[in-house]
Design a protein around this motif. Structure first.
Motif, PDB file in Angstrom:
ATOM      1  N   ARG A 101       0.990  -1.389  -0.073  1.00  0.00           N
ATOM      2  CA  ARG A 101       0.001   0.136  -0.096  1.00  0.00           C
ATOM      3  C   ARG A 101       0.747   1.144  -0.034  1.00  0.00           C
ATOM      4  O   ARG A 101       0.389   2.300  -0.275  1.00  0.00           O
ATOM      5  N   TYR A 130       3.645   2.403 -16.733  1.00  0.00           N
ATOM      6  CA  TYR A 130       2.368   1.691 -16.704  1.00  0.00           C
ATOM      7  C   TYR A 130       2.338   0.280 -16.568  1.00  0.00           C
ATOM      8  O   TYR A 130       1.583  -0.153 -15.769  1.00  0.00           O
ATOM      9  N   ALA A 148       3.501  -0.477 -13.003  1.00  0.00           N
ATOM     10  CA  ALA A 148       2.459  -0.229 -11.863  1.00  0.00           C
ATOM     11  C   ALA A 148       1.331  -1.321 -11.818  1.00  0.00           C
ATOM     12  O   ALA A 148       0.888  -1.891 -10.887  1.00  0.00           O
ATOM     13  N   ALA A 149       1.054  -1.739 -13.265  1.00  0.00           N
ATOM     14  CA  ALA A 149       0.029  -2.924 -13.425  1.00  0.00           C
ATOM     15  C   ALA A 149       0.690  -4.221 -12.736  1.00  0.00           C
ATOM     16  O   ALA A 149      -0.279  -4.717 -12.138  1.00  0.00           O
ATOM     17  N   GLY A 160       0.594  -3.868  -8.898  1.00  0.00           N
ATOM     18  CA  GLY A 160      -0.778  -3.594  -8.315  1.00  0.00           C
ATOM     19  C   GLY A 160      -0.639  -2.033  -7.365  1.00  0.00           C
ATOM     20  O   GLY A 160      -1.315  -1.771  -6.537  1.00  0.00           O
ATOM     21  N   ALA A 161       0.191  -1.153  -8.121  1.00  0.00           N
ATOM     22  CA  ALA A 161       0.638   0.262  -7.598  1.00  0.00           C
ATOM     23  C   ALA A 161      -0.262   1.253  -8.201  1.00  0.00           C
ATOM     24  O   ALA A 161      -0.374   1.230  -9.583  1.00  0.00           O
ATOM     25  N   PRO A 162      -0.572   2.389  -7.500  1.00  0.00           N
ATOM     26  CA  PRO A 162      -1.233   3.540  -8.605  1.00  0.00           C
ATOM     27  C   PRO A 162       0.056   4.039  -9.409  1.00  0.00           C
ATOM     28  O   PRO A 162       1.256   3.978  -9.100  1.00  0.00           O
ATOM     29  N   ALA A 214      -4.898   3.761 -16.336  1.00  0.00           N
ATOM     30  CA  ALA A 214      -4.456   3.088 -14.840  1.00  0.00           C
ATOM     31  C   ALA A 214      -5.449   3.642 -13.958  1.00  0.00           C
ATOM     32  O   ALA A 214      -5.566   2.985 -12.893  1.00  0.00           O
ATOM     33  N   SER A 215      -5.922   4.995 -14.097  1.00  0.00           N
ATOM     34  CA  SER A 215      -6.770   5.465 -12.879  1.00  0.00           C
ATOM     35  C   SER A 215      -8.032   4.760 -12.795  1.00  0.00           C
ATOM     36  O   SER A 215      -8.637   4.297 -11.957  1.00  0.00           O
ATOM     37  N   SER A 272      -8.668   1.453 -14.013  1.00  0.00           N
ATOM     38  CA  SER A 272      -8.068   0.137 -13.509  1.00  0.00           C
ATOM     39  C   SER A 272      -8.306   0.087 -11.967  1.00  0.00           C
ATOM     40  O   SER A 272      -8.753  -0.756 -11.273  1.00  0.00           O
ATOM     41  N   ARG A 273      -7.722   1.376 -11.343  1.00  0.00           N
ATOM     42  CA  ARG A 273      -7.763   1.408  -9.898  1.00  0.00           C
ATOM     43  C   ARG A 273      -9.072   1.521  -9.226  1.00  0.00           C
ATOM     44  O   ARG A 273      -9.312   0.951  -8.166  1.00  0.00           O
ATOM     45  N   ALA A 274      -9.735   2.315  -9.887  1.00  0.00           N
ATOM     46  CA  ALA A 274     -11.006   2.716  -9.508  1.00  0.00           C
ATOM     47  C   ALA A 274     -12.228   1.406  -9.521  1.00  0.00           C
ATOM     48  O   ALA A 274     -13.058   1.457  -8.641  1.00  0.00           O
TER      49      ALA A 274
END
Length: 229
Positions: free
Chosen positions: A37, A53, A56-57, A60-62, A223-224, A226-228
């Motif tokens: 986290r 990109y 991060a994917a 699992g990070a922003p 990316a945003s 996907s996180r949401a």
């Protein structure tokens, strides 16, 4: 460190198909950061964003960007007297300023010019998204490769103003001496390959075509989203 992670850079890598493929290859060395986290991945626009990109994917990070502008000495633009970065980061090199007796007004003029360009890029790429909180975080700075490392060094210096817990530099390819230099400034440096002779970053990509502004915007938006979700 989890099984399968590697500490050592690969001296002579094969070429990467493109930046996205390079990011996936780089991410394989970074599994110890997965699922944490406290990790934030920042790509250096523009070429570093497709690499970041994929990193991060995989972790699992922003994902976000860190735009940095070197403050070049007047009439010696390659020599940095400071840097500014995303989120209001600002750092000066007093040794250079004092040694060259650069007037305060000259520093202000260069800083203002570069800030306008930085803000233009931030508006273009960030699209009103707030800059992430980095205090106490492990921040991974990603680019598509390094030559001299000057821009990454400026990014590290500017990023330190945001009080991260750790700054990790991650790149697919760079000269060994550049990685060694950056290890004296970052908390960790991960280079997928450190070939000799180096021959330039583009020599290690099959496709090293320019990354456009729209690609940067699209990757950040994806990316945003996907996180949401």
């Amino acid at each position: 460190m989890q099984d399968g992670d590697r500490d050592l850079d690969e001296a002579q890598p094969e070429t990467f198909v493109d930046r996205r493929a390079a990011g996936r290859s780089l991410a394989a060395l970074m599994r110890r950061f997965a699922g944490r986290r406290d990790v934030v991945v920042l790509g250096l626009p523009r070429g570093g964003v497709p690499v970041a990109y994929e990193v991060a994917a995989a972790l699992g990070a922003p994902l976000d960007i860190f735009t940095v502008r070197k403050l070049g000495v007047p009439e010696q633009e390659e020599l940095a007297m400071g840097a500014i970065g995303s989120g209001g980061a600002f750092v000066l090199n007093p040794d250079v300023i004092d040694a060259l007796r650069i007037p305060h007004g000259a520093v202000v003029r260069v800083a203002e010019r570069e800030r306008k360009e930085l803000e233009r890029r931030e508006r273009l790429y960030r699209d009103h998204r707030a800059f992430p909180e980095l205090a106490g975080k492990t921040v991974i700075l990603v680019d598509d490769g390094l030559a001299t490392g000057a821009s990454m060094l400026a990014a590290i210096s500017a990023l330190r103003q945001k009080d991260p817990e750790r700054v990790v530099v991650a790149v697919p390819v760079a000269p060994a001496d550049t990685c060694a230099m950056l290890r004296t400034h970052a908390d960790d440096v991960i280079c997928r390959g450190t070939p000799e002779p180096f021959g330039g970053v583009g020599a290690w990509y099959d496709d090293f075509s320019q990354v456009g502004d729209e690609e940067v915007r699209d990757l950040l938006a994806r990316a945003s989203l996907s996180r949401a979700s």
